[in-house]
Design a protein around this motif. Structure first.
Motif, PDB file in Angstrom:
ATOM      1  N   MET A 191      -2.233   6.573 -13.332  1.00  0.00           N
ATOM      2  CA  MET A 191      -1.696   6.359 -11.987  1.00  0.00           C
ATOM      3  C   MET A 191      -2.784   5.949 -11.009  1.00  0.00           C
ATOM      4  N   ILE A 192      -3.939   6.585 -11.091  1.00  0.00           N
ATOM      5  CA  ILE A 192      -5.040   6.238 -10.190  1.00  0.00           C
ATOM      6  C   ILE A 192      -5.533   4.824 -10.471  1.00  0.00           C
ATOM      7  N   VAL A 193      -5.695   4.479 -11.744  1.00  0.00           N
ATOM      8  CA  VAL A 193      -6.128   3.126 -12.099  1.00  0.00           C
ATOM      9  C   VAL A 193      -5.101   2.096 -11.625  1.00  0.00           C
ATOM     10  N   GLY A 194      -3.833   2.376 -11.841  1.00  0.00           N
ATOM     11  CA  GLY A 194      -2.782   1.469 -11.397  1.00  0.00           C
ATOM     12  C   GLY A 194      -2.747   1.314  -9.889  1.00  0.00           C
ATOM     13  N   THR A 195      -2.977   2.404  -9.173  1.00  0.00           N
ATOM     14  CA  THR A 195      -3.002   2.341  -7.711  1.00  0.00           C
ATOM     15  C   THR A 195      -4.144   1.473  -7.224  1.00  0.00           C
ATOM     16  N   ARG A 198       0.821  -1.207   0.000  1.00  0.00           N
ATOM     17  CA  ARG A 198       0.000   0.000   0.000  1.00  0.00           C
ATOM     18  C   ARG A 198       0.857   1.260   0.000  1.00  0.00           C
ATOM     19  N   ALA A 199       1.940   1.245   0.759  1.00  0.00           N
ATOM     20  CA  ALA A 199       2.831   2.405   0.797  1.00  0.00           C
ATOM     21  C   ALA A 199       3.428   2.676  -0.582  1.00  0.00           C
ATOM     22  N   GLY A 200       3.891   1.607  -1.238  1.00  0.00           N
ATOM     23  CA  GLY A 200       4.468   1.782  -2.577  1.00  0.00           C
ATOM     24  C   GLY A 200       3.465   2.290  -3.586  1.00  0.00           C
ATOM     25  N   LEU A 201       2.253   1.763  -3.498  1.00  0.00           N
ATOM     26  CA  LEU A 201       1.223   2.195  -4.444  1.00  0.00           C
ATOM     27  C   LEU A 201       0.785   3.633  -4.188  1.00  0.00           C
ATOM     28  N   LEU A 202       0.611   3.972  -2.934  1.00  0.00           N
ATOM     29  CA  LEU A 202       0.162   5.328  -2.629  1.00  0.00           C
ATOM     30  C   LEU A 202       1.245   6.365  -2.907  1.00  0.00           C
ATOM     31  N   MET A 203       2.492   5.985  -2.678  1.00  0.00           N
ATOM     32  CA  MET A 203       3.568   6.928  -2.976  1.00  0.00           C
ATOM     33  C   MET A 203       3.726   7.134  -4.481  1.00  0.00           C
ATOM     34  N   GLY A 204       3.219   6.181  -5.249  1.00  0.00           N
ATOM     35  CA  GLY A 204       3.247   6.337  -6.704  1.00  0.00           C
ATOM     36  C   GLY A 204       2.326   7.424  -7.211  1.00  0.00           C
TER      37      GLY A 204
END
Length: 123
Positions: free
Chosen positions: A85-89, A50-56
């Motif tokens: 980016m939102i879709v990927g997250t 989650r941290a990696g995805l949100l920091m993206g």
């Protein structure tokens, strides 16, 4: 990479006013050091995925702040990038959630944790 071009302006910076130096110190302490410490504190309290995805999604916030405060214009490419980016997250979070649910179900069924069981004895 930017050290050589910056050295040209170093003598100008040395003779800058107190206002310029206070602005530099403010930027260094609050916008860099404090932001990094706050981000590190928050990241340690969530899952790695989650941290990696949100920091993206940080570039999206940069675009939003640039538009709101900096007078930037929202272009088609910036919009497309933000959507991707939102879709990927969300996609990544769905994958993490599915994995977490499957792991929890496996633990409930046989009473062992698959990660710990496969890693061998702990020393």
């Amino acid at each position: 990479m930017f050290l050589a071009p910056a050295l040209i302006h170093l003598p100008d910076l040395a003779h800058s006013s107190a206002t310029t130096w206070s602005q530099l110190i403010c930027l260094a302490l609050f916008c860099s050091v404090f932001a990094f410490l706050a981000q590190t504190w928050a990241v340690r309290r969530t899952s790695a995925g989650r941290a990696g995805l949100l920091m993206g999604t940080e570039p999206i916030w940069a675009v939003a702040i640039g538009i709101t405060l900096g007078g930037e214009r929202l272009t088609v490419w910036a919009s497309l990038g933000a959507v991707l980016m939102i879709v990927g997250t969300y996609w990544g979070q769905a994958i993490e959630r599915t994995h977490r649910t499957a792991t929890a179900e496996t633990v409930e069924e046989d009473g062992t944790c698959p990660v710990l069981a496969s890693s061998g004895p702990r020393e």
